[in-house]
Design a protein around this motif. Structure first.
Motif, PDB file in Angstrom:
ATOM      1  N   ALA B 115    -147.066  -9.433 -20.187  1.00  0.00           N
ATOM      2  CA  ALA B 115    -145.869  -9.995 -19.552  1.00  0.00           C
ATOM      3  C   ALA B 115    -144.776 -10.208 -20.589  1.00  0.00           C
ATOM      4  N   ILE B 116    -145.175 -10.572 -21.816  1.00  0.00           N
ATOM      5  CA  ILE B 116    -144.192 -10.741 -22.891  1.00  0.00           C
ATOM      6  C   ILE B 116    -143.540  -9.400 -23.188  1.00  0.00           C
ATOM      7  N   TYR B 117    -144.389  -8.362 -23.244  1.00  0.00           N
ATOM      8  CA  TYR B 117    -143.844  -7.031 -23.507  1.00  0.00           C
ATOM      9  C   TYR B 117    -142.837  -6.645 -22.439  1.00  0.00           C
ATOM     10  N   PHE B 118    -143.229  -6.788 -21.173  1.00  0.00           N
ATOM     11  CA  PHE B 118    -142.326  -6.353 -20.108  1.00  0.00           C
ATOM     12  C   PHE B 118    -141.065  -7.211 -20.048  1.00  0.00           C
ATOM     13  N   GLY B 119    -141.197  -8.492 -20.373  1.00  0.00           N
ATOM     14  CA  GLY B 119    -140.022  -9.357 -20.415  1.00  0.00           C
ATOM     15  C   GLY B 119    -139.038  -8.900 -21.474  1.00  0.00           C
ATOM     16  N   LYS B 120    -139.569  -8.643 -22.688  1.00  0.00           N
ATOM     17  CA  LYS B 120    -138.696  -8.171 -23.773  1.00  0.00           C
ATOM     18  C   LYS B 120    -138.123  -6.792 -23.425  1.00  0.00           C
ATOM     19  N   PHE B 121    -138.967  -5.972 -22.799  1.00  0.00           N
ATOM     20  CA  PHE B 121    -138.532  -4.626 -22.400  1.00  0.00           C
ATOM     21  C   PHE B 121    -137.337  -4.719 -21.459  1.00  0.00           C
ATOM     22  N   LEU B 122    -137.441  -5.615 -20.451  1.00  0.00           N
ATOM     23  CA  LEU B 122    -136.349  -5.758 -19.485  1.00  0.00           C
ATOM     24  C   LEU B 122    -135.072  -6.237 -20.161  1.00  0.00           C
ATOM     25  N   SER B 123    -135.188  -7.239 -21.051  1.00  0.00           N
ATOM     26  CA  SER B 123    -133.955  -7.757 -21.638  1.00  0.00           C
ATOM     27  C   SER B 123    -133.354  -6.724 -22.592  1.00  0.00           C
ATOM     28  N   ASN B 124    -134.202  -6.021 -23.366  1.00  0.00           N
ATOM     29  CA  ASN B 124    -133.669  -4.976 -24.248  1.00  0.00           C
ATOM     30  C   ASN B 124    -132.983  -3.885 -23.437  1.00  0.00           C
ATOM     31  N   LEU B 125    -133.594  -3.549 -22.298  1.00  0.00           N
ATOM     32  CA  LEU B 125    -133.023  -2.526 -21.442  1.00  0.00           C
ATOM     33  C   LEU B 125    -131.674  -2.983 -20.898  1.00  0.00           C
TER      34      LEU B 125
END
Lengths: 229, 243
Positions: B115-125
């Motif tokens: 979930a941390i990965y996907f959270g960071k992924f979304l904000s970076n995106l």
């Protein structure tokens, strides 16, 4: 550190003899190619070292996955051994290929799928070594390099496909479109397969030596840590 | 953080069970945290934007972007700009987590680590999209090319997803090393080559108005790359952040 086991000592000598044999076979047994002339002889070693590079690349990816599953640092030693051998052998393959390409294609280098992929593979390995260098803790270093090897080994085939859409000028030797229309004589084919086998033996020998070196380095590191405490 | 004692469950982190309820909520919370803090400080976006515009400016002189060359190199210039600005953003967004000990807090949270990965992924995106949304019209105005082509926008979407998917994973690795900022582009660029090649080819196909059949292989490849690398990152992220 234990002295070299007998099998390894034998392998050392066998590898050297086989290398000399493969060289002699390429030089005197295989006929001179009609169109390209003597420079074509580079091909036997070019294919063989590229093959060893691929072997090392596969071994590194497998060792990385096993490390992540078992968390046994010996697989990290195996991985870095495979990576270093691959790095050197791909470099030799590229250099030999360039020697052949200059008269055959009229240029040392061209941005063709296999060449580009080989270059990117080299960059991934160099990046991996840089990554390892900037991590001191062995466990973390092993973990990160296993992950990076995994990511890289998935990316490389896609890289190859992505560039392959443009037409390739690199000869296809094995597989569809291969031997039938490359017009290789049986002596040439035999030489090529012998040198593939020879370089596979050389790969095993070097791999073994490099793993032993890795084990020694680990011992030195442990001794150093003990001395510092 | 490196000198913590080994815990018993480090052998295979994927088997550690964490409550999976509110997985989506956790992802959105992490992404929202990044966006909210960025909205207040604006340090990351402004740096990415100024950098992106400077890259375009430099390309203008380096390539003499006159009308003749423009058609051929526009997609290349755009993707190099996005890739460079993207690296800057990826580095910064992970460095903030690491420097202020925020990453440890996130790791302690009772959510699955992916979930941390996907959270960071979304904000970076999101940061990447914002930069692209500003760079595209600026480029259009400066060089008088119409970039508002639905095909091109699709390629930019797919390409950014793939680039950020690998970038988020590798940046969380790079920030934990000694050379950190220097290392990310070195790790990221060789692995991201396929996404950049496919994105450049597909973009220039759309800009030149080629038939979709000619562009389709590259678009398919972008989709394949996105799927594979999101899956890989999802599987290995645990190994990258475990302490």
């Amino acid at each position: 550190m234990k002295p070299q086991p007998l099998v390894l000592k034998i392998l050392n000598i066998v590898s050297a003899l086989l290398l000399a044999g493969a060289f002699a076979m390429a030089m005197w047994y295989a006929p001179v190619e009609k169109v390209m002339g003597a420079v074509q002889k580079v091909f036997y070693f070019h294919v063989a070292v590229a093959w060893v590079g691929m072997l090392g690349f596969l071994a590194a990816a497998v060792a990385g996955i096993i490390y992540l599953r078992t968390r046994d640092l010996k697989w990290d030693i195996v991985e870095v051994a495979a990576v270093e051998i691959s790095l050197v052998f791909f470099l030799i393959a590229i250099a030999l290929g360039s020697i052949w390409a200059r008269p055959a294609w009229g240029t040392y280098w061209t941005w063709e799928p296999r060449l580009t992929t080989a270059a990117i593979l080299e960059m991934i390995y160099i990046a991996l070594l840089l990554l390892r260098q900037s991590l001191e803790e062995p466990e973390k270093r092993a973990r990160f390099s296993a992950v990076y090897t995994l990511v890289g080994s998935i990316s490389v085939p896609i890289t190859f496909l992505s560039i392959r859409f443009s037409r390739t000028i690199h000869p296809v030797v094995i597989g569809p479109g291969g031997s039938a229309d490359t017009g290789m004589m049986p002596e040439m084919l035999a030489t090529m397969f012998v040198s593939l086998a020879v370089f596979s033996v050389i790969f095993v020998t070097l791999f073994w030596h490099r793993i032993r070196l890795g084990q020694m380095a680990e011992k030195v590191e442990q001794a150093r840590l003990k001395a510092m405490q | 953080m490196d000198d913590r004692p080994l815990t018993a469950d480090r052998k295979s982190p994927s088997t550690v069970r964490r409550p999976s309820s509110g997985y989506l909520k956790a992802i959105l919370a992490i992404a929202w945290k990044d966006l909210a803090s960025e909205l207040r400080s604006r340090e990351l976006l402004s740096a990415m934007l100024v950098f992106a515009l400077l890259v375009i400016l430099i390309f203008n002189f380096a390539l003499e972007l006159d009308v003749a060359t423009r058609g051929a190199v526009t997609s290349g210039v755009l993707w190099v700009t996005f890739a460079f600005a993207g690296t800057l953003g990826l580095n910064r967004s992970m460095a903030i987590e690491k420097d202020r000990g925020c990453l440890d807090g996130l790791l302690l949270a009772p959510v699955d680590r992916s979930a941390i990965y996907f959270g960071k992924f979304l904000s970076n995106l999101a940061f990447m999209f914002i930069v692209e949304a500003i760079v595209l019209p600026v480029y259009s105005v400066l060089y008088n090319v119409n970039l508002f082509n639905p095909g091109l926008l699709l390629v930019i979407l797919l390409g950014s997803v793939g680039y950020v998917a690998v970038g988020t994973l590798l940046s969380s690795m790079a920030v934990q090393t000694r050379t950190r900022d220097v290392l990310l582009p070195i790790l990221l660029f060789p692995v991201a080559v396929p996404v950049l090649v496919a994105a450049v080819k597909a973009s220039s196909g759309f800009l030149q108005g080629l038939a979709f059949a000619e562009i389709a292989p590259y678009v398919n490849q972008l989709i394949v790359y996105d799927v594979i690398f999101i899956a890989v990152a999802f599987m290995v992220f645990d190994y990258v952040v475990e302490e």
